[in-house]
Motif scaffolding. Structure first.
Motif, PDB file in Angstrom:
ATOM      1  N   VAL A  85       0.639  -0.983  -0.226  1.00  0.00           N
ATOM      2  CA  VAL A  85       0.249   0.074   0.185  1.00  0.00           C
ATOM      3  C   VAL A  85       0.916   1.060  -0.176  1.00  0.00           C
ATOM      4  O   VAL A  85       1.818   1.248   0.646  1.00  0.00           O
ATOM      5  N   TYR A  86       0.254   2.335  -0.833  1.00  0.00           N
ATOM      6  CA  TYR A  86       1.734   3.447  -0.808  1.00  0.00           C
ATOM      7  C   TYR A  86       0.981   4.641  -0.500  1.00  0.00           C
ATOM      8  O   TYR A  86      -0.567   5.115  -0.852  1.00  0.00           O
ATOM      9  N   THR A  87       0.681   5.286   0.436  1.00  0.00           N
ATOM     10  CA  THR A  87       0.583   6.277   0.884  1.00  0.00           C
ATOM     11  C   THR A  87       1.389   7.557   1.468  1.00  0.00           C
ATOM     12  O   THR A  87       2.328   7.476   2.003  1.00  0.00           O
ATOM     13  N   GLY A  88       1.401   8.691   0.815  1.00  0.00           N
ATOM     14  CA  GLY A  88       2.081   9.798   1.253  1.00  0.00           C
ATOM     15  C   GLY A  88       1.599  10.066   2.440  1.00  0.00           C
ATOM     16  O   GLY A  88       2.727  11.075   3.105  1.00  0.00           O
ATOM     17  N   LYS A  89       0.633   9.509   3.291  1.00  0.00           N
ATOM     18  CA  LYS A  89       0.916  10.243   4.755  1.00  0.00           C
ATOM     19  C   LYS A  89       2.087   9.434   5.705  1.00  0.00           C
ATOM     20  O   LYS A  89       2.825   9.299   4.915  1.00  0.00           O
ATOM     21  N   ALA A  90       2.637  10.443   6.937  1.00  0.00           N
ATOM     22  CA  ALA A  90       3.198  10.248   7.490  1.00  0.00           C
ATOM     23  C   ALA A  90       3.336   9.386   8.650  1.00  0.00           C
ATOM     24  O   ALA A  90       1.923   9.698   9.830  1.00  0.00           O
ATOM     25  N   GLU A  91       3.952   8.284   9.605  1.00  0.00           N
ATOM     26  CA  GLU A  91       3.805   7.741  11.195  1.00  0.00           C
ATOM     27  C   GLU A  91       4.898   8.783  11.744  1.00  0.00           C
ATOM     28  O   GLU A  91       5.544   9.066  11.766  1.00  0.00           O
ATOM     29  N   MET A  92       3.490   9.520  12.948  1.00  0.00           N
ATOM     30  CA  MET A  92       4.730  10.150  13.738  1.00  0.00           C
ATOM     31  C   MET A  92       3.975   9.281  15.071  1.00  0.00           C
ATOM     32  O   MET A  92       4.132  10.776  16.325  1.00  0.00           O
ATOM     33  N   GLY A  93       3.852   8.313  14.980  1.00  0.00           N
ATOM     34  CA  GLY A  93       3.345   7.720  16.452  1.00  0.00           C
ATOM     35  C   GLY A  93       2.141   7.932  16.564  1.00  0.00           C
ATOM     36  O   GLY A  93       1.636   7.421  17.677  1.00  0.00           O
ATOM     37  N   GLN A  94       1.325   7.906  15.599  1.00  0.00           N
ATOM     38  CA  GLN A  94      -0.308   8.339  16.140  1.00  0.00           C
ATOM     39  C   GLN A  94      -0.448   6.531  15.809  1.00  0.00           C
ATOM     40  O   GLN A  94      -2.266   6.285  15.876  1.00  0.00           O
ATOM     41  N   ASN A  95      -0.190   5.758  14.761  1.00  0.00           N
ATOM     42  CA  ASN A  95       0.177   4.466  14.927  1.00  0.00           C
ATOM     43  C   ASN A  95      -0.859   4.104  13.397  1.00  0.00           C
ATOM     44  O   ASN A  95      -0.996   3.435  13.456  1.00  0.00           O
ATOM     45  N   THR A 131       0.404  15.169   7.076  1.00  0.00           N
ATOM     46  CA  THR A 131      -0.350  14.367   7.793  1.00  0.00           C
ATOM     47  C   THR A 131      -0.355  15.759   8.747  1.00  0.00           C
ATOM     48  O   THR A 131      -0.144  15.251   9.345  1.00  0.00           O
ATOM     49  N   PHE A 132      -2.036  15.655   8.931  1.00  0.00           N
ATOM     50  CA  PHE A 132      -1.856  16.801  10.060  1.00  0.00           C
ATOM     51  C   PHE A 132      -3.376  17.380  10.332  1.00  0.00           C
ATOM     52  O   PHE A 132      -4.409  16.566   9.240  1.00  0.00           O
ATOM     53  N   GLY A 133      -4.027  18.049  10.717  1.00  0.00           N
ATOM     54  CA  GLY A 133      -5.812  17.686  10.662  1.00  0.00           C
ATOM     55  C   GLY A 133      -6.179  17.116  10.814  1.00  0.00           C
ATOM     56  O   GLY A 133      -8.113  16.536  10.840  1.00  0.00           O
ATOM     57  N   SER A 134      -5.952  15.438  11.742  1.00  0.00           N
ATOM     58  CA  SER A 134      -6.525  14.367  12.073  1.00  0.00           C
ATOM     59  C   SER A 134      -7.286  13.899  10.669  1.00  0.00           C
ATOM     60  O   SER A 134      -8.469  13.472  10.779  1.00  0.00           O
ATOM     61  N   ARG A 135      -7.076  14.023   9.142  1.00  0.00           N
ATOM     62  CA  ARG A 135      -7.439  13.900   8.363  1.00  0.00           C
ATOM     63  C   ARG A 135      -6.622  12.909   7.703  1.00  0.00           C
ATOM     64  O   ARG A 135      -7.658  11.751   7.309  1.00  0.00           O
ATOM     65  N   THR A 136      -6.408  11.908   8.487  1.00  0.00           N
ATOM     66  CA  THR A 136      -6.207  10.453   8.110  1.00  0.00           C
ATOM     67  C   THR A 136      -7.012   9.524   8.214  1.00  0.00           C
ATOM     68  O   THR A 136      -7.121   8.834   6.910  1.00  0.00           O
ATOM     69  N   THR A 137      -7.643   9.408   9.267  1.00  0.00           N
ATOM     70  CA  THR A 137      -8.368   8.173   9.480  1.00  0.00           C
ATOM     71  C   THR A 137     -10.156   8.718   8.261  1.00  0.00           C
ATOM     72  O   THR A 137     -10.354   7.887   7.996  1.00  0.00           O
ATOM     73  N   PRO A 138     -10.217  10.029   8.353  1.00  0.00           N
ATOM     74  CA  PRO A 138     -11.366  10.236   7.521  1.00  0.00           C
ATOM     75  C   PRO A 138     -11.569  10.394   6.178  1.00  0.00           C
ATOM     76  O   PRO A 138     -12.340  10.323   5.190  1.00  0.00           O
ATOM     77  N   TYR A 139     -10.278  10.791   5.740  1.00  0.00           N
ATOM     78  CA  TYR A 139      -9.814  10.317   4.624  1.00  0.00           C
ATOM     79  C   TYR A 139      -9.327   9.858   3.873  1.00  0.00           C
ATOM     80  O   TYR A 139      -9.144   9.289   2.978  1.00  0.00           O
ATOM     81  N   THR A 382      14.489  12.956   6.090  1.00  0.00           N
ATOM     82  CA  THR A 382      13.773  13.726   7.700  1.00  0.00           C
ATOM     83  C   THR A 382      12.053  13.234   8.032  1.00  0.00           C
ATOM     84  O   THR A 382      11.683  12.895   7.366  1.00  0.00           O
ATOM     85  N   GLY A 383      12.697  13.976   9.590  1.00  0.00           N
ATOM     86  CA  GLY A 383      11.168  13.411  10.300  1.00  0.00           C
ATOM     87  C   GLY A 383      10.171  15.072   9.964  1.00  0.00           C
ATOM     88  O   GLY A 383      10.440  15.614  10.405  1.00  0.00           O
ATOM     89  N   THR A 384       9.139  14.558   9.235  1.00  0.00           N
ATOM     90  CA  THR A 384       8.109  15.777   8.641  1.00  0.00           C
ATOM     91  C   THR A 384       6.744  15.675   8.553  1.00  0.00           C
ATOM     92  O   THR A 384       6.499  13.835   7.931  1.00  0.00           O
ATOM     93  N   GLN A 385       5.752  15.932   8.827  1.00  0.00           N
ATOM     94  CA  GLN A 385       4.829  15.726   8.830  1.00  0.00           C
ATOM     95  C   GLN A 385       4.104  16.320   6.904  1.00  0.00           C
ATOM     96  O   GLN A 385       2.918  16.081   6.638  1.00  0.00           O
ATOM     97  N   ARG A 386       5.131  16.401   6.094  1.00  0.00           N
ATOM     98  CA  ARG A 386       4.521  17.425   4.821  1.00  0.00           C
ATOM     99  C   ARG A 386       5.776  16.443   3.775  1.00  0.00           C
ATOM    100  O   ARG A 386       6.661  17.654   2.984  1.00  0.00           O
ATOM    101  N   VAL A 409      10.908  10.080   4.581  1.00  0.00           N
ATOM    102  CA  VAL A 409      10.459  10.662   5.701  1.00  0.00           C
ATOM    103  C   VAL A 409      10.541   9.219   6.222  1.00  0.00           C
ATOM    104  O   VAL A 409       9.726   8.500   7.077  1.00  0.00           O
ATOM    105  N   PRO A 410      11.575   8.268   7.482  1.00  0.00           N
ATOM    106  CA  PRO A 410      11.786   7.499   8.484  1.00  0.00           C
ATOM    107  C   PRO A 410      10.431   7.838   9.414  1.00  0.00           C
ATOM    108  O   PRO A 410      10.046   8.959   9.875  1.00  0.00           O
TER     109      PRO A 410
END
Length: 720
Positions: A85-95, A131-139, A382-386, A409-410
């Motif tokens: 699965v390929y997604t541009g979202k980043a894992e920041m500890g939110q699982n 990865t911000f705005g609580s958008r991963t789960t709804p979108y 780099t560790g980034t949300q974007r 982004v690791p």
């Protein structure tokens, strides 16, 4: 009279750091991507225009480049049956690495370990705004569910055709398709045999209803939890490259200071050190971090400070320095009825002012980047949300086309909205270009505190009126600078005037977990408590009397029931408080118990009960983790966190001077999750934090009779 001038809701106004930098988009097309993957089943998700705007348009500001409709998400079932699965979202500890894999496994009917998630790599994943705005789960989760369901149906159809049977008699499960009447079965890989099957789907692809979930909706452990807890996972700061050097940057003494002169001869004499000056940027690359630090410290620079207000003047400054607009939109104004008419009818009136301080994100992992130049261009870890935003920053800084910049982004040690920009990436890349070697740059804690951006400070003025029976009649609410998120009241009020007033911020400010929803909830829910007290009503009763929203009433009643609202205090030094609210599709109520020791004024949070509802729950354990993490983080901003500044200089840029919640501060936490399988899933990364501060402030009033209207509430305890 009803008048509403709303800001563009996507993205939120106060994401100032995104607006500060124009961006570009690397438009990797579906055809290119299919070439990369080779044989197997490829499913791409076409986005509707509204979603495309949400995930890309705002970030591109006025560039006008819309997101390609086929780049929402990709799913690949390889010839050997492996699912990627390929997604541009980043894992920041939110699982989300786990929850997104769960929804794919659910729809594709494969075991969870069969799925590999490729995340946040600009060379491998579809464009994503961030990865911000609580958008991963709804979108993103619905996109991946549809992609997986489409792949499943494609495979079922392929098997039915191959076997010459009715497709309704073919089933998918455990990574295989089978025909029970004839007991025939093939793995996904055996079925496709390496042939390339490509399908693009839209918004209407049917998926399994939450009531039938067996993998999604379950408390499955973090998929890479073992690597995290055993130290095998490599964060950006753990990475190395052949011939890699270490970087350090010379910082000005205060915000806005201009470099007048520079003498780097002593630094340049240090063996192995490379000094770089490019405009206002001055940095060093060296074989080790200590040598780089020594060389940086050997540079003699003269700076001219810029005039900046004192931290003590900040709230006055914000009110006196309005701007027409910043971030993604200008001021907002919402008017219903006439506040003056409502106040004229009100028997009880109240007018108060609240303030919130600048605070820092304090991620466990400070900003870090490893940059490497090669024939193909520039690669940065780099560790980034974007990741795509940082890619654009790098391309702009070095006059490169986007296809010459790759950002990887690791999985990252938290961000909380503070890692939307790529300062460390650009700095490391500049040093690497000059040194001719890969360079790793890891910001110190002091740099993180000083040169990242802060949660905006703000001033909020509230004026209200109610009848003697507790019916709200008038509500006037003005927020200066901190932002308009959750600025509207969820209570029924016939006369309202609600405005956001942008202001010129002397400190760099931007996104923070929950944005201004924390500030606006603090002011509103504190003011509601004050009104209840003035009316002689229970805070719970007063809220319920003016609340019709069934979902908000449900969490408020659930929290009150679990908390035992209405019970007697164990001692006079104890106090109870509550708050509730709605933000980003999540419904929240918080009840808190505090204890105040006299005469020292020491505050101890004894217990926090949180009721939260965000639709159908994807992973109950991880949702509870998010809620509890938000509550603990919220304790800091509520009680003692504040950036102190003087003349543009940060006075407390270390953890020794900036207190964050410690283990001893953590109260008894109880979380009530309302699983609404009949409702779409919303995100949970932000909303659970917004009720903490007002619940604690109201509890402190209950314990002491002292009404506190400024965050932090008790940075050095309560006054005697």
């Amino acid at each position: 009279m009803t008048e509403t001038r709303e800001p563009n809701p996507r993205p939120e106004v106060e994401r100032y750091e995104l607006f500060a930098r124009p961006g570009y988009r690397f438009d990797l097309g579906r055809r290119d991507f299919c070439k990369i993957l080779g044989g197997g089943v490829v499913v791409t998700v076409a986005l509707d225009p509204a979603l495309a705007l949400q995930e890309s348009g705002g970030a591109r500001r006025s560039s006008g480049d819309a997101m390609p409709r086929e780049l929402g998400a990709w799913l690949h079932v390889a010839a050997d049956g492996a699912v990627t699965v390929y997604t541009g979202k980043a894992e920041m500890g939110q699982n989300i690495r786990t929850s997104l894999a769960q929804v794919v496994a659910e729809e594709l009917r494969v075991p969870l370990p069969a799925i590999t998630m490729i995340m946040a790599d600009t060379a491998q994943t579809p464009f994503d705004m961030g990865t911000f705005g609580s958008r991963t789960t709804p979108y993103m989760a619905p996109q991946l569910r549809r992609a997986a369901a489409a792949a499943r149906e494609l495979l079922i159809g392929l098997a039915a055709e191959k076997w010459g049977v009715d497709r309704a008699s073919v089933e998918a499960g455990d990574g295989r398709v089978g025909h029970p009447p004839t007991r025939r079965s093939l793995s996904f890989g055996e079925l496709t045999r390496g042939q390339k099957l490509v399908r693009t789907i839209g918004e209407s692809e049917p998926t399994s209803p939450p009531e039938r979930w067996t993998i999604a909706g379950q408390s499955i452990a973090k998929v890479n939890g073992r690597q995290i807890v055993t130290g095998k996972h490599k964060y950006t700061s753990d990475l190395t490259r052949p011939g890699m050097l270490h970087g350090k940057v010379l910082r000005p003494p205060s915000f806005g200071a201009a470099l007048l002169s520079l003498d780097a001869r002593e630094a340049e004499a240090i063996p192995g050190a490379t000094v770089v000056r490019d405009g206002e940027f001055v940095g060093v690359a060296a074989p080790t971090e200590p040598i780089a630090s020594r060389a940086r410290d050997a540079i003699h620079a003269e700076w001219k400070a810029a005039a900046q207000p004192s931290g003590r003047q900040i709230f006055e400054y914000l009110k006196k320095n309005p701007v027409d607009g910043q971030g993604f939109d200008a001021r907002s104004r919402h008017v219903v009825g006439s506040v003056e008419e409502g106040l004229a009818e009100a028997g009880t009136k109240l007018e108060t002012t609240y303030t919130v301080a600048y605070i820092a994100h304090v991620p466990l992992e400070p900003r870090a980047a490893v940059a490497e130049w090669g024939e193909g261009g520039l690669t940065v870890w780099t560790g980034t949300q974007r990741p795509f935003g940082v890619q654009a920053e790098l391309a702009e800084a070095f006059r490169l086309t986007l296809d010459k910049v790759r950002v990887i982004v690791p999985d990252t040690g938290s961000g909380y909205g503070g890692k939307h920009t790529g300062e460390a990436a650009v700095e490391a890349a500049r040093l690497a270009k000059a040194a001719g070697h890969p360079v790793k740059l890891v910001w110190t804690r002091e740099e993180e505190f000083t040169w990242a951006y802060f949660r905006p400070a703000g001033v909020i003025e509230v004026r209200s009126g109610a009848r003697a029976d507790g019916t709200l009649l008038a509500w006037e609410f003005h927020n200066y600078n901190s932002g308009p998120s959750a600025i509207h009241t969820p209570y029924e009020v016939p006369h309202q005037k609600i405005e956001f007033h942008p202001a010129r911020s002397p400190l760099r400010q931007g996104s923070y977990r929950g944005l201004a929803a924390t500030a606006n909830h603090f002011a509103r829910e504190t003011h509601m408590d004050e009104l209840a007290s003035a009316l002689g009503l229970s805070p719970l009763e007063f809220r319920l009397r003016n609340l019709k929203d069934a979902r908000l009433r449900a969490v408020l009643e659930a929290a009150a029931e679990r908390f035992g609202w209405g019970k007697a205090k164990a001692s006079p030094e104890r106090g109870f408080g509550l708050a509730c609210g709605v933000e980003k599709g999540g419904y929240l109520a918080s009840c808190a118990e505090v204890s105040v020791s006299r005469p020292a004024g020491e505050v101890r949070v004894v217990r926090v009960v949180t009721a939260f509802e965000c639709g159908a729950i994807l992973n109950p354990d991880h949702l509870q983790n998010q809620v509890e993490g938000a509550v603990i983080m919220g304790l800091g901003g509520a009680l003692f966190e504040a950036i102190e500044s003087e003349g543009g200089e940060i006075l407390n840029p270390r953890l020794s001077g900036y207190r964050v919640p410690r283990f001893k501060d953590v109260p008894l936490l109880e979380t009530v999750l309302l699983d609404r399988k009949d409702l779409p899933s919303a995100g949970a990364g932000e909303t659970p934090i917004v009720g903490v501060a007002p619940a604690l402030g109201n509890a402190l009033f209950s314990a002491t009779g002292l009404r506190l209207r400024s965050l932090p509430l008790a940075p050095r305890g309560l006054p005697a």
